[in-house]
Enzyme design. Sequence first.
Site, PDB file in Angstrom:
ATOM      1  N   HIS A 128      43.490  41.538  30.691  1.00  0.00           N
ATOM      2  CA  HIS A 128      42.215  40.872  30.910  1.00  0.00           C
ATOM      3  C   HIS A 128      42.411  39.373  30.733  1.00  0.00           C
ATOM      4  O   HIS A 128      43.473  38.907  30.289  1.00  0.00           O
ATOM      5  CB  HIS A 128      41.141  41.401  29.964  1.00  0.00           C
ATOM      6  CG  HIS A 128      40.538  42.701  30.405  1.00  0.00           C
ATOM      7  ND1 HIS A 128      39.829  42.818  31.587  1.00  0.00           N
ATOM      8  CD2 HIS A 128      40.540  43.929  29.832  1.00  0.00           C
ATOM      9  CE1 HIS A 128      39.414  44.062  31.728  1.00  0.00           C
ATOM     10  NE2 HIS A 128      39.843  44.768  30.674  1.00  0.00           N
ATOM     11  N   ASP A 157      39.943  34.314  34.598  1.00  0.00           N
ATOM     12  CA  ASP A 157      39.307  34.999  35.725  1.00  0.00           C
ATOM     13  C   ASP A 157      38.771  34.028  36.767  1.00  0.00           C
ATOM     14  O   ASP A 157      39.079  34.138  37.952  1.00  0.00           O
ATOM     15  CB  ASP A 157      38.148  35.863  35.232  1.00  0.00           C
ATOM     16  CG  ASP A 157      38.602  37.193  34.666  1.00  0.00           C
ATOM     17  OD1 ASP A 157      39.814  37.460  34.663  1.00  0.00           O
ATOM     18  OD2 ASP A 157      37.744  37.973  34.220  1.00  0.00           O
TER      19      ASP A 157
END
Length: 382
Positions: A128, A157
Amino acid sequence: MGQGPLSSLKIIEFAGIGPGPFAGMLLSDLGADVIRIDRKGAGRGGAPSDITSRGRRSVALDLKNPAAVETCLKLMESADVVFEGFRPGVMERLGLGPDVVLKRNPKIVYGRMTGWGQTGPYSQAAGHDMNYIAITGALHAIGTKDKPVPPLNLVGDFGGGALYLAFGLLAAVINARQSGQGQVVDCAMSDGAASLMAMFYGFKASGMWSSERRANMLDGGAHFYDTYQCADGKWVSIGSIEPQFYALLMEKTGIQDPDFAKQMDRGMWPELREKLAKVIATKSRDEWTRIMGATDVCFAPVLDLDEAPKHEHNVARKTFVEVAGVVQPAPAPRFSATPGAIQGPPPKIGAHDREALSDWGFSASDIDALAKAGALGLETVS
């Protein structure tokens, strides 16, 4: 045709999570015609709160069905861009890898969004945002003295991932239009986050940056670049780096302590922060905003997600808009001749099976045949 500078672009997006949808939103907001390939049977979707899904049309396909795979390939024949966010090898196993696609359309730009990239020892591992920025130095540099703190998922991200993907896709499109040759864009969030750290690696090389957190000018180590709590428990941000801005900070706060003249004495920073904190704590956030807001102090109140859309600057610039009762950021950046726009609400999965395929060259009989073969999700939409 969409509204915005990318209105000539035709893009295929394979539905994913996180940075992929955000990149799709950015491209759609600037006018690109984005068809999102959703998994047949994946649910209904279309919630107004699914902001990063806005502006696309959804076609639901069963990618285990050969007819659906062929449909994707046919769509890609007339697309400028296709992008996906699966682990390396997934698209190849589906028969939709870049080698196959580029044979069908040599000019297409094929974007691949992953955390670790298409190669390297971590490429097949799950992860992540926090993990991707951890290996770049970014996570170590952000936080308190005691521990690194994840900066939401903005750095990996969205900053290192979605923005670099959109940038890479558009750069490759420019090249394809000049050369007639498409290519693969391998966008790793870890690469993008490392790139975002360029200035700080420069600071480190020049001796201007310490690996200790909150010991540097831009990480909260300096008293003139930090956040402070006010009398009402709310917070303000102060970034008075330049001498003239620092002098104005002294004027607006009424500080006359001669110790504050030692602005760049790092040894004084902890003591000066404590002194400045006591001054800021004497007034409410709104009082300080009236005193220092919109001045060269380099000041702004720290607003929460309810307050930010109501701030006078954001209101004046229409930075936030409301769509179907959901407050959300407006398209950015802004263009003088070809302004972008939210092209539509988040789509229900499969909502545009017939419409989108028809617009992209499929006949009614072609679409009926796909539905009959079970490849298309027409039946998922009421």
